[in-house]
Design a protein around this motif. Sequence first.
Motif, short mmCIF file in Angstrom:
data_model
loop_
_atom_site.label_atom_id
_atom_site.label_comp_id
_atom_site.label_asym_id
_atom_site.label_seq_id
_atom_site.Cartn_x
_atom_site.Cartn_y
_atom_site.Cartn_z
N LYS A 113 -41.39 -14.94 0.63
CA LYS A 113 -41.94 -13.65 1.05
C LYS A 113 -43.43 -13.60 0.72
CE LYS A 113 -41.27 -8.70 0.75
NZ LYS A 113 -40.49 -7.61 0.15
N GLU A 157 -46.83 -11.10 1.32
CA GLU A 157 -47.34 -9.83 1.85
C GLU A 157 -48.41 -10.11 2.88
OE1 GLU A 157 -45.92 -7.09 1.17
OE2 GLU A 157 -44.72 -7.73 -0.55
N ASP A 158 -48.51 -9.25 3.89
CA ASP A 158 -49.52 -9.43 4.94
C ASP A 158 -50.92 -9.59 4.35
OD1 ASP A 158 -47.61 -9.36 6.79
OD2 ASP A 158 -48.09 -7.37 7.61
N SER A 159 -51.16 -8.82 3.28
CA SER A 159 -52.51 -8.84 2.70
C SER A 159 -52.84 -10.20 2.08
CB SER A 159 -52.63 -7.74 1.64
OG SER A 159 -51.65 -7.97 0.64
#
Lengths: 95, 504
Positions: free
Chosen positions: A18, A20-22
């Motif tokens: 996983k 995060e987009d950031s």
Amino acid sequence: MSIDTETAARVAKLARIKVEDSALPALAEEFNTILGFIEELNEVDVEGVEPMTSVTPMRLKRRADVVTEGDQQDKILANAPDAREGFFAVPKVVE
Amino acid sequence: MLDLTYTAPAPKVIAGAKEDWELVIGMEVHAQVSSNAKLFSGASTRFGAEPNSNVAFVDAAMPGMLPVINEFCVEQAVRTGLGLKAQINLFSAFDRKNYFYPDLPQGYQISQLYHPIVGEGEILVDMGPGVGRKVRIERIHLEQDAGKSVHDMDPNMSFVDLNRTGVALMEIVSRPDIRGPEEAAAYIVKLRQILRYLGTCDGNMQNGNLRADVNVSVCRPGDYEKYQETQDFSHLGTRCEIKNMNSMRFIQQAIDYEARRQIAILEDGGTVDQETRLYDPDKGETRSMRSKEEAHDYRYFPCPDLLPLEIEQAWVDDIAASLPELPDAKKARFVGDYGLSEYDASVLTAEVESADYFEKVAAVGEDGKLAANWVINELFGRLKKDDREITESPVSPEQLGGIIKLIKAGDISGKIAKELFEIVYTEGGDPAQIVEARGMKQVTDTGAIEAAVDEVIAANPAQVEKAKQNPKLAGWFVGQVMKATGGKANPKAVNELVAKKLAQ
């Protein structure tokens, strides 16, 4: 070859990690640095050189067709988060 | 060696709403190697064991465990390659095929993408006497099987059993040379037969030891020939892969459905998407396995845990020297040496056990054709009635050969032979002794037969008169004489005598 954030997201998904987009732009940048480093190897002329598969002159070790392991269901399941009736129990996966 | 000659069958043509279409089929067959232990571990391959009891730590992907290859599995792959007249690669290597699934603890399958152990070969697929399709084999590689997921034991959970994890599979990949559903089934039949002859896979489809992924596309008549000329796939349609089929009947149904589905799309002006599909036998249709699509990015790379697999030509030669006689050669020999029809030879060579049985019967009975008739018609029929395999036959080849010997010598008639067969089948014993002990010997002594004929004629004066008008009624007398002699009279002698006496 350049890795964009979309590719980085896909690689993460395939690896089931996983991200995060950031965090994707930084990850893509890291990929690019690694690939750039590896691409330096392309400068070496390997024309006619056999790929090296091992650093020692070893033959692939073989085993005989004999049953030597098994009968250790308890040990195999010991670390399973969930086990029932001798099976690993996992969240439902159905096609 | 005598070779039988074959002509290729016509491809199956499916009439669409607008035009005719042909099928193009390629198969990837996964055949479980018959071995005691797994491909890279010392765990047992035995089917039906307690869940997770045939699992070594390396199968469960415990950290720090390393795979060590089972040399016998390599030998079996080489043997299979030789049996398919294929090129054996002295250098092959293992790669990791990466994907996530609960029954794949490593997160990758060890396979051979770039350097398979076996290269190009071929299979002659029998489509009836004198008709055969030559299907090219592209490659055979060794790989690990995955575990088994059970979905019906709990409403919210799937249960995973790793017993099958790491068992050696041979993936046998064909070229798209199969041209119809029946050919696809016949291809599996032939491949299974060869594997069973070689002893490299037991071919048990029910247990999943032999299963097929079927690639299906459709094209217009003439396109396939262009592909064969150029080997350029652009002449063929887009293919769909139907996964994991382990029934001949379902394979045929799935191909038929899938071809018609693709034709309907194309005739509507659409395009076929290349995708993985699953056959649902209850509904009789294929459906898309969309979830598999993304997972198809397998990110193969050479397995760093394993050195390349290098084998010696001398070892390959030793394996080649130990190959058994294979089905095509055996069939041709049966036709040539025993004078059997190709059909009978096919039936007898379907299983190597039947072929061996027949040859023993023919040797003891000293008559190939008679032996073939008795094995195929009487023995197979009787075994089928009891749901028995040839290996469970209560009649040994020596016994059946003994019966044939008695027929050949004229000691027993065909009718008595059938009775004798039934006695041997149910009670056992030596056929010649049984015939002697129970007075089943055919009466060839014309004096005795003549007496019986005279008796029947004397007892039936009315019938005699009728028979004199209508010679066809002579058969009735023959029947009466046979009855009177308990079926032991030589029918030919009876026929002659009855005809002679009635003519007087």
